[in-house]
Structures are given as structure tokens and as C-alpha cells.
Scaffold this active site. Structure first.
Site, PDB file in Angstrom:
ATOM      1  N   ASP A 127      39.039  58.895  55.699  1.00  0.00           N
ATOM      2  CA  ASP A 127      39.676  58.280  54.515  1.00  0.00           C
ATOM      3  C   ASP A 127      40.653  59.308  53.950  1.00  0.00           C
ATOM      4  O   ASP A 127      40.420  60.508  54.067  1.00  0.00           O
ATOM      5  CB  ASP A 127      38.641  57.917  53.441  1.00  0.00           C
TER       6      ASP A 127
ATOM      7  N   CYS B   7      47.332  40.654  68.935  1.00  0.00           N
ATOM      8  CA  CYS B   7      47.350  39.371  69.660  1.00  0.00           C
ATOM      9  C   CYS B   7      47.402  38.219  68.677  1.00  0.00           C
ATOM     10  O   CYS B   7      48.095  37.236  68.870  1.00  0.00           O
ATOM     11  CB  CYS B   7      46.071  39.179  70.459  1.00  0.00           C
TER      12      CYS B   7
ATOM     13  N   CYS C 279      47.541  44.310  42.405  1.00  0.00           N
ATOM     14  CA  CYS C 279      46.264  44.809  41.887  1.00  0.00           C
ATOM     15  C   CYS C 279      45.182  43.834  42.305  1.00  0.00           C
ATOM     16  O   CYS C 279      45.003  42.777  41.708  1.00  0.00           O
ATOM     17  CB  CYS C 279      46.287  44.957  40.366  1.00  0.00           C
TER      18      CYS C 279
HETATM   19  P1  ATP Z   1      41.689  49.436  45.615  1.00  0.00           P
HETATM   20  O1  ATP Z   1      42.896  49.573  46.460  1.00  0.00           O
HETATM   21  O2  ATP Z   1      41.184  48.025  45.512  1.00  0.00           O
HETATM   22  O3  ATP Z   1      41.758  50.134  44.293  1.00  0.00           O
HETATM   23  P2  ATP Z   1      40.435  51.155  47.566  1.00  0.00           P
HETATM   24  O4  ATP Z   1      41.747  51.781  47.851  1.00  0.00           O
HETATM   25  O5  ATP Z   1      39.241  52.036  47.356  1.00  0.00           O
HETATM   26  O6  ATP Z   1      40.512  50.199  46.321  1.00  0.00           O
HETATM   27  P3  ATP Z   1      38.853  49.573  49.440  1.00  0.00           P
HETATM   28  O7  ATP Z   1      39.149  48.232  49.970  1.00  0.00           O
HETATM   29  O8  ATP Z   1      37.645  49.738  48.585  1.00  0.00           O
HETATM   30  O9  ATP Z   1      40.152  50.100  48.735  1.00  0.00           O
HETATM   31  O10 ATP Z   1      38.679  50.574  50.669  1.00  0.00           O
HETATM   32  C1  ATP Z   1      39.631  50.788  51.656  1.00  0.00           C
HETATM   33  C2  ATP Z   1      39.599  52.262  52.001  1.00  0.00           C
HETATM   34  O11 ATP Z   1      40.441  52.505  53.127  1.00  0.00           O
HETATM   35  C3  ATP Z   1      40.121  53.133  50.861  1.00  0.00           C
HETATM   36  O12 ATP Z   1      39.161  54.114  50.519  1.00  0.00           O
HETATM   37  C4  ATP Z   1      41.390  53.746  51.434  1.00  0.00           C
HETATM   38  O13 ATP Z   1      41.624  55.065  50.977  1.00  0.00           O
HETATM   39  C5  ATP Z   1      41.128  53.705  52.939  1.00  0.00           C
HETATM   40  N1  ATP Z   1      42.375  53.702  53.728  1.00  0.00           N
HETATM   41  C6  ATP Z   1      43.348  52.766  53.690  1.00  0.00           C
HETATM   42  N2  ATP Z   1      44.360  53.097  54.515  1.00  0.00           N
HETATM   43  C7  ATP Z   1      44.016  54.280  55.110  1.00  0.00           C
HETATM   44  C8  ATP Z   1      44.664  55.144  56.049  1.00  0.00           C
HETATM   45  N3  ATP Z   1      45.865  54.856  56.540  1.00  0.00           N
HETATM   46  N4  ATP Z   1      44.033  56.283  56.421  1.00  0.00           N
HETATM   47  C9  ATP Z   1      42.820  56.584  55.906  1.00  0.00           C
HETATM   48  N5  ATP Z   1      42.166  55.808  55.014  1.00  0.00           N
HETATM   49  C10 ATP Z   1      42.740  54.666  54.605  1.00  0.00           C
HETATM   50 ZN    ZN Z   2      46.731  42.205  71.879  1.00  0.00          ZN
END
Ligand code: ATP
Ligand code: ZN
Length: 293
Positions: free
Chosen positions: A67, A193, A214
């Protein structure tokens, strides 16, 4: 000291005895195999953190956590993270909590963005790691718990390149529906796909969040989706029941649609098309047989 031996018959103090009962009751052939498995979880947010906790409590061998974000107060409407962890990277905060719950699990924290060149390299390298004796120490399954299209496409790319089976998950922007999906390169549709946006219209077309919106979130829907995801992962790894190729969750109607999707020969992802070829599929089938032998 707590007795964490899985083979112990002591019911009250052993955290594994209720899991081992699955074996005595004939649900799982060999529960202890769970200790041999490694799972990568991409995105330690509302779904990924809860999935990580479930797998930790089940006694999984190794968890790799990815993350790029830190814990915020705004995350407290979800499960898992605590206010005293605000400011920590999500992966470090997760390791802190999970190691306290079950010290038997090997935990690896990768605070990185998988969509950057460097982040992708580290991500890919960690999935296919080999020990000095050449043994494959890579992962058995990748769980995608990210909240955006670009990151899902990157997980898809990595898994197609490696021939790595993975499961995708998502919760809708309005927080009342979600889905999980099994992706086996060359065998099932990959994320390129047939993106759920196109295929599942009418079911959960708003499962993918838009940039800059949001989004709403509920700990209930995220907890349900994490449960469906980990249940499918346990069934896949420990070989019991039926592994769902796709399972949707519509909480307003308590509707759980399922479906199966074949790979698209015209997929825009070259690694996917390559995995669909006969030699690639034969090689994958042989590797699977050898792994199971
Ligand atoms: P919100 O956007 O609703 O405030 P959030 O960012 O914690 O909350 P969630 O749906 O709870 O979103 O979790 C998705 C997780 O995926 C997040 O912790 C975000 O940091 C992680 N994430 C998204 N894109 C990437 C990426 N490209 N690399 C690493 N982690 C990622
Ligand atoms: Zn494919």
C-alpha cells in the site's frame, strides 16, 4: 506459553483447534497446509486490511502487504486500523497489529505505489522471489483490494506476465454493493479482457470508484466483501467446496449474482493473449500437476 501447535487436541487454549476441527469434520483434507502458503494483498484499505486479519487468524504461512498510503482519521469508519496508528504507513500499522494477533505468520511490509516503474519492479520481484537454492518462494495467490482502475490493471499485468492466479475485489462508490472475481491467466477472462464495468452492467456497474469523487464507505459492506474474498481464497488453497469465478453482492436486495467469463482472444493485453495459447496452457497445466504431486 500459548501452545500454537496445530496438531494439539487441547480445545480451550489452542487458537488453532477450532480450525483443525474443520479437518476432523471432513470439510478440509489437510488444514495444516495453510502454513505452507503465501498470499500477497495489494491495497491495505477497508477490504485488504480485514482480509489480512482473517488470514492471520487462520494461520496463513506468509503475508506480503502492499500500500502507498498512511493511516488517516478518515479511515476510522472502517474496521482494523486504530486512531493511535494515524500517520503510520498502512503496511507498517498492519504488521504491528497482525504480528500481535498471530506471531506465527511471516509478514512483509511494502509501502509503495505499484503503478510507478520502481514500485512495479519491486512488486513483480517480490511475487516471483527465489531462494538461493533456486526454490520458488513466490506467492500462491494475489488478492487485489485496491480502489482504482489503474492499480487493478497493474495487478492484472503483473499476474499475466507471471501466470499468477489472483482474485480481484471491489466495493461500489455508494458503499452498498461489491464483488469478488477469480482470475487465472489464460483460463478465465483477465481484467483487461472484460472489465466488470462492461460485463456486469446492471449488476454492479458502480463497483469501480471514480477519481476525485468522495466515495461513501461502510464497514459492513467492506467486511462482507473481505469475508467473501478470503472464503474463496481458503477454498482455492485448501481445496474444499466450489471456488467462485465471480460473486457479486448487492446489499439493498441481498442479491448474490455469479457468472463465469472466458478469456477474450482479442484482449488488449499481450501477456493475456500469450497465456491463452496452447503451449502456454499446457505448460501451466503441467506446472500445476507438479506442484500438487
Ligand atoms: P478512500 O479513498 O475511500 O478515502 P482508501 O483510499 O483507504 O479510502 P480503500 O478502498 O479503503 O481506500 O482501500 C484501497 C487501498 O488501496 C488504499 O489503502 C490505497 O492506498 C490502496 N491503493 C490504491 N492504489 C494503490 C497503488 N497504486 N499502489 C499501492 N496501493 C494502492
Ligand atoms: Zn485478457
Amino acid at each position: 506459553a500459548i501452545d500454537r501447535d496445530m496438531s494439539s487436541e487441547v480445545v480451550d487454549s489452542n487458537p488453532y483447534s477450532r480450525l483443525m476441527a474443520l479437518q476432523r469434520m471432513g470439510i478440509v483434507d489437510n488444514y495444516e497446509r495453510i502454513r505452507d502458503y503465501s498470499i500477497a494483498i495489494v491495497g491495505i484499505g477497508g477490504v485488504g486490511s480485514v482480509a489480512a486479519e482473517m488470514l492471520t487468524r487462520c494461520g496463513i504461512g506468509r503475508l506480503l502487504l502492499y500500500d502507498y498510503d498512511t493511516v488517516e482519521l478518515a479511515n476510522m469508519n472502517r474496521l482494523f486500523f486504530r486512531p493511535d496508528q494515524v500517520g503510520m504507513t498502512k503496511t507498517d500499522a498492519a504488521v504491528q497489529t497482525l504480528s500481535g494477533i498471530n506471531p506465527d505468520v511471516t509478514l512483509e511490509s511494502y509501502s509503495l505505489n505499484i503503478t510507478t516503474v520502481k514500485g512495479f519492479e519491486t512488486f513483480l520481484g517480490s511475487l516471483k522471489a527465489r531462494s538461493s537454492d533456486g526454490r520458488n518462494t513466490g506467492v500462491d495467490l494475489v488478492l487485489s483490494c485496491v480502489d482504482n482502475y489503474e492499480a487493478r490493471m497493474v495487478v492484472n499485468q503483473a499476474c499475466n506476465e507471471l501466470g499468477q492466479t489472483w482474485m480481484e475485489s471491489g466495493v461500489s462508490e455508494d458503499a452498498v454493493s461489491g464483488h469478488i472475481q477469480l482470475l487465472v491467466p489464460g483460463e478465465t477472462a483477465c481484467f483487461a479482457c472484460a472489465p466488470p464495468l462492461v460485463v456486469a452492467s446492471g449488476v454492479d456497474e458502480r463497483t469501480l470508484k471514480r477519481e476525485g469523487v468522495c466515495a461513501a464507505s461502510l464497514p459492513t459492506t467492506m467486511g462482507v466483501v473481505a469475508g467473501l474474498l478470503v472464503q474463496n481464497a481458503l477454498k482455492y488453497l485448501l481445496k474444499f467446496g466450489q471456488v467462485s469465478p465471480y460473486l457479486g453482492y448487492n446489499s439493498l436486495k441481498d442479491y448474490f449474482p455469479t457468472m463465469e467469463m472466458k478469456p477474450n482472444p482479442q484482449c488488449s493485453n499481450p501477456a493475456c493473449v500469450q497465456r491463452q495459447s496452447k503451449p502456454a496452457r499446457d505448460a501451466a497445466a503441467k506446472a500445476k500437476m507438479e506442484a500438487e504431486a
